[in-house]
Design a protein around this motif. Structure first.
Motif, mmCIF file in Angstrom:
data_model
loop_
_atom_site.group_PDB
_atom_site.id
_atom_site.type_symbol
_atom_site.label_atom_id
_atom_site.label_comp_id
_atom_site.label_asym_id
_atom_site.label_seq_id
_atom_site.Cartn_x
_atom_site.Cartn_y
_atom_site.Cartn_z
ATOM 1 N N UNK A 386 0.831 -1.203 0.000
ATOM 2 C CA UNK A 386 0.000 0.000 0.000
ATOM 3 C C UNK A 386 0.869 1.258 0.000
ATOM 4 N N UNK A 387 2.000 1.184 0.683
ATOM 5 C CA UNK A 387 2.891 2.344 0.769
ATOM 6 C C UNK A 387 3.799 2.463 -0.454
ATOM 7 N N UNK A 388 3.797 1.452 -1.298
ATOM 8 C CA UNK A 388 4.657 1.478 -2.476
ATOM 9 C C UNK A 388 3.895 1.721 -3.776
ATOM 10 N N UNK A 389 2.550 1.628 -3.743
ATOM 11 C CA UNK A 389 1.805 1.761 -4.994
ATOM 12 C C UNK A 389 1.591 3.222 -5.364
ATOM 13 N N UNK A 390 0.712 3.461 -6.329
ATOM 14 C CA UNK A 390 0.569 4.811 -6.888
ATOM 15 C C UNK A 390 -0.249 5.741 -6.010
ATOM 16 N N UNK A 391 -0.906 5.224 -4.998
ATOM 17 C CA UNK A 391 -1.674 6.129 -4.125
ATOM 18 C C UNK A 391 -0.708 7.068 -3.413
ATOM 19 N N UNK A 392 -1.175 8.196 -3.002
ATOM 20 C CA UNK A 392 -0.287 9.232 -2.475
ATOM 21 C C UNK A 392 -0.154 9.158 -0.955
ATOM 22 N N UNK A 393 0.293 7.996 -0.458
ATOM 23 C CA UNK A 393 0.628 7.880 0.955
ATOM 24 C C UNK A 393 1.844 8.756 1.234
ATOM 25 N N UNK A 394 1.810 9.477 2.334
ATOM 26 C CA UNK A 394 2.879 10.456 2.551
ATOM 27 C C UNK A 394 3.224 10.642 4.020
ATOM 28 N N UNK A 395 4.413 11.226 4.239
ATOM 29 C CA UNK A 395 4.790 11.791 5.521
ATOM 30 C C UNK A 395 4.351 13.252 5.482
ATOM 31 N N UNK A 396 3.223 13.552 6.080
ATOM 32 C CA UNK A 396 2.625 14.885 5.953
ATOM 33 C C UNK A 396 3.236 15.861 6.943
ATOM 34 N N UNK A 397 3.447 17.098 6.472
ATOM 35 C CA UNK A 397 3.996 18.159 7.318
ATOM 36 C C UNK A 397 3.043 19.350 7.431
ATOM 37 N N UNK A 398 2.045 19.407 6.564
ATOM 38 C CA UNK A 398 1.105 20.531 6.584
ATOM 39 C C UNK A 398 -0.305 20.026 6.313
ATOM 40 N N UNK A 399 -1.280 20.800 6.798
ATOM 41 C CA UNK A 399 -2.689 20.426 6.706
ATOM 42 C C UNK A 399 -3.497 21.684 6.380
ATOM 43 N N UNK A 400 -4.158 21.666 5.259
ATOM 44 C CA UNK A 400 -4.963 22.815 4.832
ATOM 45 C C UNK A 400 -4.167 24.122 4.807
ATOM 46 N N UNK A 401 -2.942 24.024 4.306
ATOM 47 C CA UNK A 401 -2.149 25.222 4.084
ATOM 48 C C UNK A 401 -1.392 25.754 5.275
ATOM 49 N N UNK A 402 -1.359 25.026 6.369
ATOM 50 C CA UNK A 402 -0.590 25.463 7.536
ATOM 51 C C UNK A 402 0.110 24.271 8.166
ATOM 52 N N UNK A 403 1.158 24.514 8.984
ATOM 53 C CA UNK A 403 1.825 23.380 9.634
ATOM 54 C C UNK A 403 0.816 22.527 10.385
ATOM 55 N N UNK A 404 1.092 21.261 10.463
ATOM 56 C CA UNK A 404 0.188 20.360 11.183
ATOM 57 C C UNK A 404 -0.140 20.925 12.565
ATOM 58 N N UNK A 405 -1.401 20.944 12.966
ATOM 59 C CA UNK A 405 -1.717 21.257 14.359
ATOM 60 C C UNK A 405 -1.038 20.234 15.275
ATOM 61 N N UNK A 406 -0.652 20.659 16.470
ATOM 62 C CA UNK A 406 0.049 19.763 17.381
ATOM 63 C C UNK A 406 -0.778 18.517 17.652
ATOM 64 N N UNK A 407 -2.093 18.687 17.841
ATOM 65 C CA UNK A 407 -2.938 17.537 18.162
ATOM 66 C C UNK A 407 -3.151 16.623 16.967
ATOM 67 N N UNK A 408 -2.756 17.069 15.784
ATOM 68 C CA UNK A 408 -2.887 16.226 14.593
ATOM 69 C C UNK A 408 -1.536 15.738 14.073
#
Length: 565
Positions: A386-408
């Motif tokens: 699942x982590x190797x296929x074409x779906x866009x699994x990611x290490x996310x750093x931002x959410x809706x245009x801002x840095x990840x909220x601490x609780x997220x």
């Protein structure tokens, strides 16, 4: 009033005051530990350590009950329940300490040992983390000693109530006073051999009952204030030392190498009350095991990649920002979401593709799982393909245009389209181990949940809500459906168990996001029921079979009942 009634009332009053002493002493333990814990990890404080340990041992049915009952307020409910439990135990220990001081001390030390075990078994803990609990327990014992001594002076108070209080004290302590000397021995010291009081002996050597009781309440009040100030000061000090907010505000992200495709027109039907297509950060559901949100800065964050790979390495936050980032809209769903529930959200995520991380690591033959671990010890087992296929699994750093909220998950979390969060959406992720399902297990799979958690197709009616009252005539209904990484192709509704009617689907942003829908109905006055079901592009029609959330997610068709006037 009979002479036997007075001692019983005195005994009840003393027991209540002893219970109060125990509760205040427990407050001192927690308050002083909170103050000392401001200089340590949050999990070093007793409340967080005990609560986190309770969460770890919570059976799936109880977790599910808490989420269904309290929703995203489940952690607040846990803290309230813990507070009540601690107060009850402390009250019992206060009474025990008043009757037999040694037994009271033993009880307090036992509770301290339990707290210490909770602290030292948290992920990343070390011996210094025990210090807040040790200091708090010592302070609590001292407070309890002072209050119990005051209370015993009250119990053997002056002439006005000496007879009743002394009898109560004798009953409460088994005939022994504060120092271990029997009450009758004290009485002999204050009287002559002929049984008559020596003039001034009792009055001079013992305070009056009223004065002693006022002294107890004064000591109790001061001690309670000290406990409250220590707890509040500890929180303020911990907040002042925490610079996460400043770090988040200072972050600037590069433009993504692959921006999110523009949302097509018409992704959100014009139905009043319908969930927004993009969920605001403040409204995004939060279900996790972190009673205290981990406090990681971008500079502190390091991801270790290891296990069944040809190359082990580490990634820093700067490494991620220097890489080619992607931006995508992805809908996440919690496995604890009931049929028709709201534990789902859609956001625009910015991150580094996990397939690129794994391409660099080069997994060995036989590997079929990636075990991701957060800084607080939570782990999730995600199928490697699942982590190797074409779906866009990611290490996310931002959410809706801002840095990840601490609780997220700030500074970095996992986002994997198509899988429930318990097997994929690790927040505060710091470790990726390439391994096998046969060799390793994860947090929730250890507790009876399924190893692999593909999200089940679901249609939800949002308008009208259950038990709503509407005007007769044309009624606009609407809702949301999802089948991440398969895509929604059709949604149908049935009114009052009639034929299924196909609704109008909004535009599709991608197969990895939810899809909203709307429909017009002409309804007469009366009670009505609407059912909904969805069809996806791979597995077809959503199953009607009802299933609980355990072990791999709820299923079934939602029904909403409402009234038309």
């Amino acid at each position: 009033m009979s002479s036997s009634t007075k001692p019983r009332r005195g005994l009840s009053a003393l027991a209540a005051l002893a219970a109060l002493a125990g509760i205040i002493a427990a407050g001192v333990v927690l308050g002083i530990a909170e103050l000392a814990g401001a200089f340590f990890r949050a999990s070093a404080t007793p409340v967080i350590a005990l609560g986190s340990t309770f969460i770890d041992f919570t059976p799936p049915w109880m977790k599910d009950f808490a989420i269904e009952t309290f929703g995203t307020n489940d952690k607040l409910a846990l803290l309230v329940g813990m507070g009540i439990t601690i107060a009850l135990l402390a009250a019992v220990l206060g009474i025990v300490a008043f009757r037999r001081w040694v037994l009271g001390v033993a009880g307090v030390l036992l509770m301290g040992a339990i707290i210490l075990a909770s602290v030292l078994t948290r992920a990343g803990s070390s011996l210094p983390d025990a210090l807040p609990t040790i200091v708090g327990t010592a302070a609590g014992l001292l407070a309890l000693r002072v209050l119990i001594a005051r209370l015993r002076r009250t119990a053997v108070g002056g002439p006005a109530g000496a007879s009743t209080a002394t009898t109560a004290m004798t009953a409460a302590t088994g005939g022994r006073g504060a120092t271990g000397v029997t009450v009758t021995e004290k009485d002999d010291a204050a009287t002559g051999q002929d049984g008559n009081e020596r003039e001034g002996a009792t009055a001079a050597s013992l305070p009056s009952a009223g004065t002693s009781r006022r002294g107890f309440f004064a000591a109790a009040g001061v001690t309670a204030v000290v406990a409250a100030v220590a707890a509040g000061g500890g929180r303020l000090l911990a907040g002042a030392r925490n610079n996460i907010a400043a770090v988040r505000d200072s972050l600037a992200f590069p433009a993504p190498a692959s921006p999110a495709p523009a949302l097509p027109a018409g992704v959100h039907p014009p139905v009043p009350g319908l969930t927004p297509f993009v969920t605001p950060n403040d409204d995004f559901y939060r279900i996790d095991t972190a009673l205290s949100v981990p406090q990681l800065t971008a500079d502190d964050w390091v991801l270790r990649v290891h296990g069944m790979v040809e190359e082990e390495f580490e990634l820093s936050f700067r490494d991620l920002l220097d890489a080619d980032l992607i931006e995508r809209h992805v809908t996440l769903t919690c496995v604890s979401n009931p049929v028709g529930g709201y534990l789902a959200g859609n956001a625009k995520w910015l991150g580094y593709p996990l397939r690129e991380v794994l391409a660099r690591a080069r997994p060995l033959d036989g590997a079929d799982m990636v075990l991701s671990t957060s800084s607080d010890g939570f782990s999730a087992s995600t199928p490697l393909p699942v982590l190797q296929d074409e779906r866009d699994a990611m290490l996310a750093v931002a959410m809706n245009g801002e840095p990840l909220p601490v609780e997220h998950g700030f500074p970095v979390r996992m986002v994997v389209p198509g899988l429930y969060g318990y097997v994929s959406a690790t927040k505060w992720v710091v470790d990726l181990e390439v391994t096998r399902f046969a060799d390793r297990t994860a947090y929730w799979t250890d507790r009876g949940w399924a190893e692999k958690g593909p999200i089940k197709t679901m249609a939800r009616v949002e308008v009208p809500q259950s038990f709503a009252s509407l005007e007769a005539g044309t009624v606009m209904i609407g809702g949301t459906a999802w089948s991440q990484h398969r895509g929604i192709t059709k949604v149908e509704v049935s009114v009052d168990n009639g034929d299924w009617e196909e609704v109008t689907l909004a535009a599709e942003a991608s197969v990895d996001t939810w899809r909203q829908w709307s429909h017009e109905l002409s309804l007469e006055s009366g009670l009505h029921t609407v059912r909904s079901r969805a069809t996806d592009a791979v597995d077809g029609l959503q199953t009607e079979e009802r299933a609980d959330t355990v072990p791999d997610g709820a299923s079934g068709w939602q029904s909403v009942q409402f009234t038309v006037k």
